[in-house]
Motif scaffolding. Structure first.
Motif, short mmCIF file in Angstrom:
data_model
loop_
_atom_site.label_atom_id
_atom_site.label_comp_id
_atom_site.label_asym_id
_atom_site.label_seq_id
_atom_site.Cartn_x
_atom_site.Cartn_y
_atom_site.Cartn_z
N GLY A 143 42.61 -30.12 6.07
CA GLY A 143 43.18 -29.17 5.13
C GLY A 143 43.07 -27.76 5.66
N LYS A 144 43.29 -26.78 4.80
CA LYS A 144 43.18 -25.37 5.20
C LYS A 144 41.74 -24.99 5.50
N LEU A 145 40.79 -25.58 4.81
CA LEU A 145 39.38 -25.24 4.95
C LEU A 145 38.56 -26.33 5.61
N LEU A 146 38.85 -27.58 5.31
CA LEU A 146 37.99 -28.68 5.72
C LEU A 146 38.68 -29.65 6.68
N ALA A 168 30.85 -19.25 7.86
CA ALA A 168 31.01 -18.16 6.90
C ALA A 168 29.92 -17.13 7.12
N VAL A 169 30.06 -16.01 6.43
CA VAL A 169 29.02 -14.98 6.40
C VAL A 169 28.67 -14.71 4.95
N ILE A 198 34.69 -17.34 8.22
CA ILE A 198 34.98 -16.74 9.52
C ILE A 198 36.34 -17.27 9.96
N GLU A 199 37.24 -16.37 10.28
CA GLU A 199 38.55 -16.78 10.78
C GLU A 199 38.41 -17.24 12.22
N PRO A 200 39.25 -18.17 12.68
CA PRO A 200 39.14 -18.66 14.06
C PRO A 200 39.14 -17.51 15.08
N ILE A 205 31.58 -12.43 14.00
CA ILE A 205 30.96 -12.57 12.67
C ILE A 205 30.70 -11.23 11.98
N LEU A 206 30.40 -10.19 12.74
CA LEU A 206 30.23 -8.87 12.12
C LEU A 206 31.56 -8.37 11.57
N ASN A 207 32.65 -8.64 12.25
CA ASN A 207 33.97 -8.28 11.73
C ASN A 207 34.26 -9.02 10.43
N THR A 208 33.85 -10.29 10.37
CA THR A 208 34.01 -11.05 9.12
C THR A 208 33.23 -10.39 8.00
#
Length: 190
Positions: free
Chosen positions: A25-28, A53-54, A87-89, A93-96
């Motif tokens: 799916g979009k997430l999983l 995620a953050v 977190i986008e591909p 992680i700091l940007n997230t």
């Protein structure tokens, strides 16, 4: 450290024989694997791949923390949580963390401290949640929520947040873990 852990615990290692994608799916990304156990027997594992995620602990100059209340469909109710997001591909992680804090609360931060990582569902997912403390907050704008995202923003003292855990008002795992870190960093100087 990862190599040391693998080496030190080789007698516990499970080895993938084959892997089947059950759902994407979009997430999983749900997988069903056939594995070899440490004793040589075969078994199966069902698990979810997640991009990570953050979670952000936004500390205002007043000492209060910024929280949000958001409806979570799987449990059918609104939860009190710290700001967080996936977190986008390929995203740092700091940007997230920076993006999610601005989108969800309208704040930017001049100081970011990485605190650690948690794995919320080790029995069935590889999800990781990176934990940041954000200080030097400044309100930049109103919320810039994603399409279909609705949440309320509120402030709580650390003591009130810890009381909300004890009373059962906060039950979200990432928020509880992050507040454990916040308590140690803010009161003990971790």
């Amino acid at each position: 450290m990862k190599n040391k852990q693998t080496h030190d615990h080789a007698h516990l290692q499970e080895t993938q024989i084959d892997s089947t994608q059950v759902y994407r799916g979009k997430l999983l990304d749900v997988r069903f694997d056939r594995i070899q156990l440490p004793d040589g027997h075969e078994s199966t594992r069902e698990y979810v791949l997640h991009q990570g995620a953050v979670v952000i602990i936004p500390l205002l100059d007043s000492g209060e923390l910024i929280f949000e209340r958001q409806f979570r469909y799987p449990l059918g109710k609104a939860f009190l949580e710290l700001p967080a997001g996936k977190i986008e591909p390929g995203e740092d992680i700091l940007n997230t963390a920076t993006r999610e804090l601005l989108e969800e609360t309208g704040h930017s931060a001049s100081e970011w401290r990485y605190l650690g990582v948690m794995h919320p569902c080790i029995g069935y997912s590889n999800e990781r949640i990176e934990i940041y403390l954000a200080r030097g907050l400044q309100l930049e704008s109103g919320q810039q929520l994603d399409h279909g995202e609705f949440l309320d923003v509120l402030n709580l003292s650390l003591d009130d947040a810890l009381h909300a855990i004890r009373s059962g008002e906060i039950t979200d795992g990432k928020t509880i873990t992050a507040l454990f870190w916040a308590e140690k960093v803010l009161s003990s100087g971790w």
